[in-house]
Motif scaffolding. Sequence first.
Motif, PDB file in Angstrom:
ATOM      1  N   LEU A 109       7.454  -5.300  -6.715  1.00 22.80           N
ATOM      2  CA  LEU A 109       7.052  -4.257  -7.652  1.00 22.80           C
ATOM      3  C   LEU A 109       5.681  -4.573  -8.258  1.00 22.80           C
ATOM      4  CD1 LEU A 109      10.415  -3.603  -9.574  1.00 22.80           C
ATOM      5  CD2 LEU A 109       9.539  -2.478  -7.522  1.00 22.80           C
ATOM      6  N   GLN A 110       5.465  -5.836  -8.576  1.00 22.94           N
ATOM      7  CA  GLN A 110       4.194  -6.224  -9.186  1.00 22.94           C
ATOM      8  C   GLN A 110       3.024  -6.018  -8.246  1.00 22.94           C
ATOM      9  OE1 GLN A 110       4.110 -10.074 -11.055  1.00 22.94           O
ATOM     10  NE2 GLN A 110       5.988  -9.711 -12.184  1.00 22.94           N
ATOM     11  N   VAL A 111       3.211  -6.366  -6.971  1.00 18.71           N
ATOM     12  CA  VAL A 111       2.094  -6.220  -6.043  1.00 18.71           C
ATOM     13  C   VAL A 111       1.767  -4.751  -5.819  1.00 18.71           C
ATOM     14  CG1 VAL A 111       3.223  -6.135  -3.750  1.00 18.71           C
ATOM     15  CG2 VAL A 111       1.055  -7.343  -4.032  1.00 18.71           C
ATOM     16  N   ALA A 112       2.782  -3.896  -5.822  1.00 16.65           N
ATOM     17  CA  ALA A 112       2.538  -2.458  -5.687  1.00 16.65           C
ATOM     18  C   ALA A 112       1.761  -1.920  -6.884  1.00 16.65           C
ATOM     19  CB  ALA A 112       3.864  -1.717  -5.524  1.00 16.65           C
ATOM     20  N   GLU A 113       2.131  -2.344  -8.094  1.00 14.24           N
ATOM     21  CA  GLU A 113       1.424  -1.915  -9.301  1.00 14.24           C
ATOM     22  C   GLU A 113      -0.023  -2.418  -9.304  1.00 14.24           C
ATOM     23  OE1 GLU A 113       2.150   0.124 -11.522  1.00 14.24           O
ATOM     24  OE2 GLU A 113       4.333   0.260 -11.765  1.00 14.24           O
ATOM     25  N   GLU A 141      12.197  -0.594  -1.085  1.00 12.32           N
ATOM     26  CA  GLU A 141      11.887   0.832  -1.119  1.00 12.32           C
ATOM     27  C   GLU A 141      11.336   1.234  -2.491  1.00 12.32           C
ATOM     28  OE1 GLU A 141      11.763   3.136   1.049  1.00 12.32           O
ATOM     29  OE2 GLU A 141      12.800   2.331   2.804  1.00 12.32           O
ATOM     30  N   THR A 142      11.804   0.564  -3.530  1.00 14.63           N
ATOM     31  CA  THR A 142      11.312   0.860  -4.878  1.00 14.63           C
ATOM     32  C   THR A 142       9.830   0.549  -4.993  1.00 14.63           C
ATOM     33  OG1 THR A 142      13.481   0.239  -5.755  1.00 14.63           O
ATOM     34  CG2 THR A 142      11.684   0.443  -7.335  1.00 14.63           C
ATOM     35  N   ALA A 143       9.402  -0.562  -4.394  1.00 11.48           N
ATOM     36  CA  ALA A 143       7.986  -0.916  -4.416  1.00 11.48           C
ATOM     37  C   ALA A 143       7.166   0.100  -3.630  1.00 11.48           C
ATOM     38  CB  ALA A 143       7.791  -2.321  -3.858  1.00 11.48           C
ATOM     39  N   VAL A 144       7.674   0.511  -2.488  1.00  9.79           N
ATOM     40  CA  VAL A 144       6.977   1.509  -1.677  1.00  9.79           C
ATOM     41  C   VAL A 144       6.843   2.822  -2.455  1.00  9.79           C
ATOM     42  CG1 VAL A 144       7.072   2.860   0.450  1.00  9.79           C
ATOM     43  CG2 VAL A 144       7.731   0.443   0.483  1.00  9.79           C
ATOM     44  N   GLN A 145       7.886   3.163  -3.198  1.00  6.07           N
ATOM     45  CA  GLN A 145       7.858   4.403  -3.964  1.00  6.07           C
ATOM     46  C   GLN A 145       6.834   4.345  -5.098  1.00  6.07           C
ATOM     47  OE1 GLN A 145       9.595   7.098  -2.968  1.00  6.07           O
ATOM     48  NE2 GLN A 145       8.449   8.222  -4.534  1.00  6.07           N
ATOM     49  N   ILE A 146       6.568   3.146  -5.619  1.00  5.91           N
ATOM     50  CA  ILE A 146       5.550   3.009  -6.661  1.00  5.91           C
ATOM     51  C   ILE A 146       4.206   3.487  -6.151  1.00  5.91           C
ATOM     52  CG2 ILE A 146       4.162   1.301  -7.920  1.00  5.91           C
ATOM     53  CD1 ILE A 146       6.722  -0.214  -8.490  1.00  5.91           C
ATOM     54  N   PHE A 147       3.852   3.102  -4.914  1.00  9.80           N
ATOM     55  CA  PHE A 147       2.603   3.576  -4.327  1.00  9.80           C
ATOM     56  C   PHE A 147       2.574   5.102  -4.306  1.00  9.80           C
ATOM     57  CE2 PHE A 147       2.552  -0.682  -2.137  1.00  9.80           C
ATOM     58  CZ  PHE A 147       1.328  -1.110  -2.624  1.00  9.80           C
ATOM     59  N   ALA A 169      -7.029  10.387  -1.092  1.00 10.47           N
ATOM     60  CA  ALA A 169      -6.181   9.335  -1.650  1.00 10.47           C
ATOM     61  C   ALA A 169      -6.326   8.049  -0.843  1.00 10.47           C
ATOM     62  CB  ALA A 169      -4.724   9.781  -1.651  1.00 10.47           C
ATOM     63  N   PRO A 170      -6.347   6.911  -1.531  1.00  9.54           N
ATOM     64  CA  PRO A 170      -6.376   5.645  -0.794  1.00  9.54           C
ATOM     65  C   PRO A 170      -5.106   5.464   0.026  1.00  9.54           C
ATOM     66  CG  PRO A 170      -5.985   5.259  -3.135  1.00  9.54           C
ATOM     67  CD  PRO A 170      -6.305   6.711  -2.980  1.00  9.54           C
ATOM     68  N   LYS A 171      -5.225   4.666   1.082  1.00  8.04           N
ATOM     69  CA  LYS A 171      -4.120   4.504   2.027  1.00  8.04           C
ATOM     70  C   LYS A 171      -3.767   3.026   2.161  1.00  8.04           C
ATOM     71  CE  LYS A 171      -2.739   6.074   6.663  1.00  8.04           C
ATOM     72  NZ  LYS A 171      -3.214   6.765   7.891  1.00  8.04           N
ATOM     73  N   VAL A 172      -2.475   2.727   2.034  1.00  5.37           N
ATOM     74  CA  VAL A 172      -1.991   1.352   2.082  1.00  5.37           C
ATOM     75  C   VAL A 172      -0.996   1.182   3.211  1.00  5.37           C
ATOM     76  CG1 VAL A 172      -0.545  -0.342   0.864  1.00  5.37           C
ATOM     77  CG2 VAL A 172      -2.365   0.836  -0.356  1.00  5.37           C
ATOM     78  N   LEU A 173      -1.090   0.050   3.895  1.00  2.66           N
ATOM     79  CA  LEU A 173      -0.110  -0.335   4.914  1.00  2.66           C
ATOM     80  C   LEU A 173       0.775  -1.432   4.345  1.00  2.66           C
ATOM     81  CD1 LEU A 173       1.067  -0.483   7.816  1.00  2.66           C
ATOM     82  CD2 LEU A 173      -0.747  -2.157   8.332  1.00  2.66           C
ATOM     83  N   VAL A 174       2.084  -1.241   4.388  1.00  6.91           N
ATOM     84  CA  VAL A 174       3.049  -2.284   4.043  1.00  6.91           C
ATOM     85  C   VAL A 174       3.587  -2.821   5.358  1.00  6.91           C
ATOM     86  CG1 VAL A 174       5.190  -2.846   2.852  1.00  6.91           C
ATOM     87  CG2 VAL A 174       3.646  -1.128   1.884  1.00  6.91           C
ATOM     88  N   SER A 175       3.157  -4.029   5.733  1.00  8.02           N
ATOM     89  CA  SER A 175       3.468  -4.554   7.065  1.00  8.02           C
ATOM     90  C   SER A 175       4.581  -5.589   7.076  1.00  8.02           C
ATOM     91  CB  SER A 175       2.208  -5.154   7.702  1.00  8.02           C
ATOM     92  OG  SER A 175       1.703  -6.213   6.902  1.00  8.02           O
ATOM     93  N   ASP A 176       5.139  -5.918   5.905  1.00  8.32           N
ATOM     94  CA  ASP A 176       6.282  -6.827   5.811  1.00  8.32           C
ATOM     95  C   ASP A 176       7.389  -6.140   5.006  1.00  8.32           C
ATOM     96  OD1 ASP A 176       5.080  -8.862   7.245  1.00  8.32           O
ATOM     97  OD2 ASP A 176       4.294  -9.881   5.475  1.00  8.32           O
TER      98      ASP A 176
END
Length: 531
Positions: free
Chosen positions: A295-299, A13-19, A2-9
């Motif tokens: 949310l958009q950036v996560a999608e 939590e909803t956006a993180v859950q989208i990933f 699976a690809p791996k993403v870092l959220v550094s800012d």
Amino acid sequence: MAPKVLVSDKLSETAVQIFRDRGVEVDFEPGLGKDKDRLLEVIGQYDGLAIRSATKVTEKILAAADNLKVIGRAGIGVDNVDIPAASKKGVIVMNTPFGNSVTTAEHAIAMMFAVARQLPEASTSTHDGKWEKNRFMGVELFNKTLGVIGAGNIGGIVCDRALGLHMKVIAYDPFLSEERAKAMGVTKVELDELLARADFITLHVPLTDKTRNILSADNIAKAKRGVRIINCARGGLVDEAALAEALKSGHVAGAAFDVFETEPATASPLFHLPNVVVTPHLGAATTEAQENVALQVAEQMSDYLLTGAVQNALNMPSVTAEEAAVMGPWLKLAQHLGAFAGQMTDEPVKAINILYDGTVAKMNLEALNCGAIAGIMKATNPDVNMVSAPVVARERGIQISTTHQEKGGVFDGYMKLTVVTGKRERSIAGTVFSDGKPRFIQIKGINIDAEIGAHMLYTTNEDVPGIIGTLGHTLGDAGVNIANFTLGRAGQGGDAIALLYLDEAPKVEVLRALEATGKFSQVKPLVFDVA
């Protein structure tokens, strides 16, 4: 894997859950972006980086990002990302340009209400214990005429909301078609008519050379007496000093500004004037807008990492690395053809037709289409990119058609772009030579062979003696060097064109001198991104 993403800012939590829901592994460390050394240490582990404004993605960070494929910025501004370095590294940079559209439009409507009823001043007066009921006499929005300058994404939402308030809405937008205006329920007008009719004027255009000071002193003077002006778009669209004088004279009854020519705005000619509402660039400042862009950036990032789909990319089209190596010069040609057509077109575009012939017809035409469309749209909206350009074109009701055919000319491959307006069709064709350099080979059906430079000058005239001398002497007297000079004509004594590649942009005085000779029916400076 699976690809791996870092959220550094800080993202919701909803956006993180989208990933996670999409099957992307994610590390949520909202404070990491402020620790440059730690970010440098770990960035090599990640396929994606999701940020806001705190994380600074420098060339040094990118050099260590050996696995990074995409950077997603939750918001519009990407000043904190070194985009040229990201492009060189092969990292796509995405943003979310449409996530705050409703919020910005609502702020413009709120500012219109505020200036119509003098709400800030009335609130301050009442807080001070004054009961100045007779002092604050406002006006209704009902049945008033709203003039909207720029009827794109945000301006279109403002039009819709204003119609809901039973206002009469007129719009000035050179790229708004009559059909699109009718579908929106607004009346398309020229700028002078809008100025003469509008009780309220709101601006929703990007800041370009064409729109800077679109409400100049002269245009403000043309406006209906008692008009109220709202600017929640960009500073520099309105001459603030001229507006201040018009407010003092009473010609303008009020103004509401969220943006200023210089920001942060600690001083402005508009400050401390009666019935002037000012806010500190709050257009996108709502919890919903901030949530939407997260949310958009996560999608968007999930789509790219899992399927290869690209949305709102700022630095490259949706093509593979193998395609990019072959298509690079052709993609640049597509952008140049679009840029030429866009800079030459001052009327609403109804259709864009693109012909691909020979070798180029076998390439990724969708990406080339996006490059050509973006070149056209950038003439009026510099924020457009190769992904968002087709969306903007669809919103404006522009029909896009593509034709591809086997080799049918003297070149192994060429592209021909035709832009259709209500008054005319304008076409330009080009090819890529064996040296990898794009060239213009035909304009208006006239064959040429023109090298493309950053600064060019296009002229049209009758085929008569003396044109070369006039151009050479006029530019030479002004100290403008000609790097390349291309001529073409439809036939002896007929229509003729010249396309000059210059070492620098010709000044207005030079253009006026050429026009004053009476030998040219058109004198047009052009700019191309040849980097």
